[in-house]
Design a protein around this motif. Structure first.
Motif, PDB file in Angstrom:
ATOM      1  N   PHE A 162       0.810  -1.213   0.000  1.00 48.05           N
ATOM      2  CA  PHE A 162       0.000   0.000   0.000  1.00 48.05           C
ATOM      3  C   PHE A 162       0.852   1.276   0.000  1.00 48.05           C
ATOM      4  O   PHE A 162       0.335   2.373   0.127  1.00 48.05           O
ATOM      5  CB  PHE A 162      -0.935   0.004   1.218  1.00 48.05           C
ATOM      6  CG  PHE A 162      -1.889  -1.158   1.242  1.00 48.05           C
ATOM      7  CD1 PHE A 162      -2.975  -1.194   0.376  1.00 48.05           C
ATOM      8  CD2 PHE A 162      -1.673  -2.221   2.090  1.00 48.05           C
ATOM      9  CE1 PHE A 162      -3.840  -2.279   0.375  1.00 48.05           C
ATOM     10  CE2 PHE A 162      -2.537  -3.305   2.100  1.00 48.05           C
ATOM     11  CZ  PHE A 162      -3.629  -3.333   1.234  1.00 48.05           C
ATOM     12  N   THR A 163       2.163   1.111  -0.147  1.00 45.41           N
ATOM     13  CA  THR A 163       3.031   2.288  -0.200  1.00 45.41           C
ATOM     14  C   THR A 163       3.121   2.815  -1.630  1.00 45.41           C
ATOM     15  O   THR A 163       2.657   2.181  -2.583  1.00 45.41           O
ATOM     16  CB  THR A 163       4.452   1.950   0.289  1.00 45.41           C
ATOM     17  OG1 THR A 163       5.059   1.049  -0.648  1.00 45.41           O
ATOM     18  CG2 THR A 163       4.418   1.310   1.663  1.00 45.41           C
ATOM     19  N   ASN A 164       3.759   3.978  -1.768  1.00 44.63           N
ATOM     20  CA  ASN A 164       3.987   4.567  -3.090  1.00 44.63           C
ATOM     21  C   ASN A 164       5.393   4.250  -3.600  1.00 44.63           C
ATOM     22  O   ASN A 164       5.915   4.962  -4.453  1.00 44.63           O
ATOM     23  CB  ASN A 164       3.803   6.090  -3.027  1.00 44.63           C
ATOM     24  CG  ASN A 164       2.366   6.489  -2.786  1.00 44.63           C
ATOM     25  OD1 ASN A 164       1.445   5.854  -3.306  1.00 44.63           O
ATOM     26  ND2 ASN A 164       2.163   7.534  -1.993  1.00 44.63           N
ATOM     27  N   ALA A 165       5.999   3.179  -3.066  1.00 50.88           N
ATOM     28  CA  ALA A 165       7.385   2.860  -3.394  1.00 50.88           C
ATOM     29  C   ALA A 165       7.603   2.705  -4.892  1.00 50.88           C
ATOM     30  O   ALA A 165       8.595   3.203  -5.441  1.00 50.88           O
ATOM     31  CB  ALA A 165       7.820   1.594  -2.655  1.00 50.88           C
ATOM     32  N   VAL A 166       6.703   2.002  -5.569  1.00 44.95           N
ATOM     33  CA  VAL A 166       6.870   1.770  -7.002  1.00 44.95           C
ATOM     34  C   VAL A 166       6.789   3.088  -7.768  1.00 44.95           C
ATOM     35  O   VAL A 166       7.644   3.394  -8.608  1.00 44.95           O
ATOM     36  CB  VAL A 166       5.824   0.772  -7.533  1.00 44.95           C
ATOM     37  CG1 VAL A 166       5.889   0.697  -9.056  1.00 44.95           C
ATOM     38  CG2 VAL A 166       6.048  -0.604  -6.926  1.00 44.95           C
ATOM     39  N   ARG A 167       5.768   3.871  -7.486  1.00 51.13           N
ATOM     40  CA  ARG A 167       5.590   5.136  -8.197  1.00 51.13           C
ATOM     41  C   ARG A 167       6.784   6.057  -7.988  1.00 51.13           C
ATOM     42  O   ARG A 167       7.285   6.680  -8.932  1.00 51.13           O
ATOM     43  CB  ARG A 167       4.314   5.837  -7.715  1.00 51.13           C
ATOM     44  CG  ARG A 167       4.035   7.162  -8.426  1.00 51.13           C
ATOM     45  CD  ARG A 167       2.754   7.802  -7.919  1.00 51.13           C
ATOM     46  NE  ARG A 167       2.815   8.083  -6.497  1.00 51.13           N
ATOM     47  CZ  ARG A 167       3.447   9.132  -5.969  1.00 51.13           C
ATOM     48  NH1 ARG A 167       4.096   9.992  -6.763  1.00 51.13           N
ATOM     49  NH2 ARG A 167       3.443   9.337  -4.673  1.00 51.13           N
ATOM     50  N   ILE A 168       7.275   6.134  -6.756  1.00 49.63           N
ATOM     51  CA  ILE A 168       8.412   7.007  -6.445  1.00 49.63           C
ATOM     52  C   ILE A 168       9.678   6.522  -7.155  1.00 49.63           C
ATOM     53  O   ILE A 168      10.440   7.316  -7.719  1.00 49.63           O
ATOM     54  CB  ILE A 168       8.637   7.057  -4.918  1.00 49.63           C
ATOM     55  CG1 ILE A 168       7.462   7.784  -4.250  1.00 49.63           C
ATOM     56  CG2 ILE A 168       9.953   7.754  -4.588  1.00 49.63           C
ATOM     57  CD1 ILE A 168       7.465   7.674  -2.736  1.00 49.63           C
ATOM     58  N   THR A 169       9.893   5.205  -7.157  1.00 48.57           N
ATOM     59  CA  THR A 169      11.092   4.660  -7.794  1.00 48.57           C
ATOM     60  C   THR A 169      11.046   4.842  -9.307  1.00 48.57           C
ATOM     61  O   THR A 169      12.056   5.188  -9.931  1.00 48.57           O
ATOM     62  CB  THR A 169      11.253   3.164  -7.454  1.00 48.57           C
ATOM     63  OG1 THR A 169      11.330   3.019  -6.031  1.00 48.57           O
ATOM     64  CG2 THR A 169      12.504   2.582  -8.094  1.00 48.57           C
TER      65      THR A 169
END
Length: 229
Positions: free
Chosen positions: A184-191
């Protein structure tokens, strides 16, 4: 290569000795520094002392194996019982050398590991002006070297392997992060956003709204739409 050794004199002696053998080496004196260096640089081999401050050599070995990089691991320790060696190999170590040891033996073992690694090199992938070498952990765009973090490289590797196909954020999270990643984090979008900046213009990573990401084979079409990941 990366040497993880908390005894300063021994670590420096190993590093300097390897350099005399034309083997470039970085030195980390504790687990936190080792993990920081692993996140920045791509190493061919890791030499790990098991008993170090911070995250142990065992934990670092586990993380290297989980990353899927295929980096060979040589464990360097005073523990010489068979059970100790068995546990080290069980964690994913490729070789084991007990202290005290001769530098020459370490060099021979490292070169043997490097030869073995070379026989199992994954293929270099090229798409839309990108050249990704999984073995050397290097990326070039139109002949220009692109410096990436380990996570950015992992994400790009998954996208390139899809050969223009769409990869969902969930699949990227599963394949480029460990099992403890929060879905549920934005890790993918940020990376992906940071990866786009590193790769430069024209944009090459496209967003398929509501579906995922892909490598655009027509450079310039891969820019994210305003307000989208």
């Amino acid at each position: 290569m990366l040497i993880v050794e908390d005894e300063p004199f021994l670590g420096e002696a190993i590093r300097d000795g390897l350099r005399l053998e034309a083997i470039a080496a970085d030195l980390a004196g504790d687990g936190d520094t080792a993990l920081e260096l692993l996140g920045i640089n791509a190493y061919d081999i890791a030499v790990l002392d098991r008993d170090i401050p911070g995250p142990s050599g065992d934990e670092i070995a586990t993380r290297i194996v989980a990353s899927g990089s295929g980096m060979p691991i040589l464990m360097l320790t005073a523990a010489d019982r068979l059970d100790d060696k068995a546990s080290g190999f069980g964690l994913g170590a490729d070789d084991y050398l007990t202290k005290p040891f001769e530098l020459r033996e370490l060099v021979l073992r490292l070169r043997a590991l490097d030869r073995r690694r070379a026989h199992n090199r994954p293929p270099v992938r090229e798409i839309a002006g990108l050249r990704l070498d999984p073995f050397r952990r290097e990326v070039y765009r139109e002949g220009r070297y692109v410096a990436l973090t380990r996570k950015q490289f992992a994400v790009l590797e998954v996208l390139v392997a899809a050969e223009g196909g769409v990869v969902s954020a969930e699949e990227l999270l599963e394949r480029a992060w460990d099992e403890n990643a929060d879905p549920f984090t934005n890790a993918v979008r940020i990376t992906v956003s940071a990866l786009r900046k590193r790769l430069g213009e024209p944009g090459i990573i496209g967003t398929v709204p509501g579906v995922g990401y892909r490598i655009d084979t027509a450079p310039g079409a891969g820019r994210a739409e305003p307000g989208r990941g």
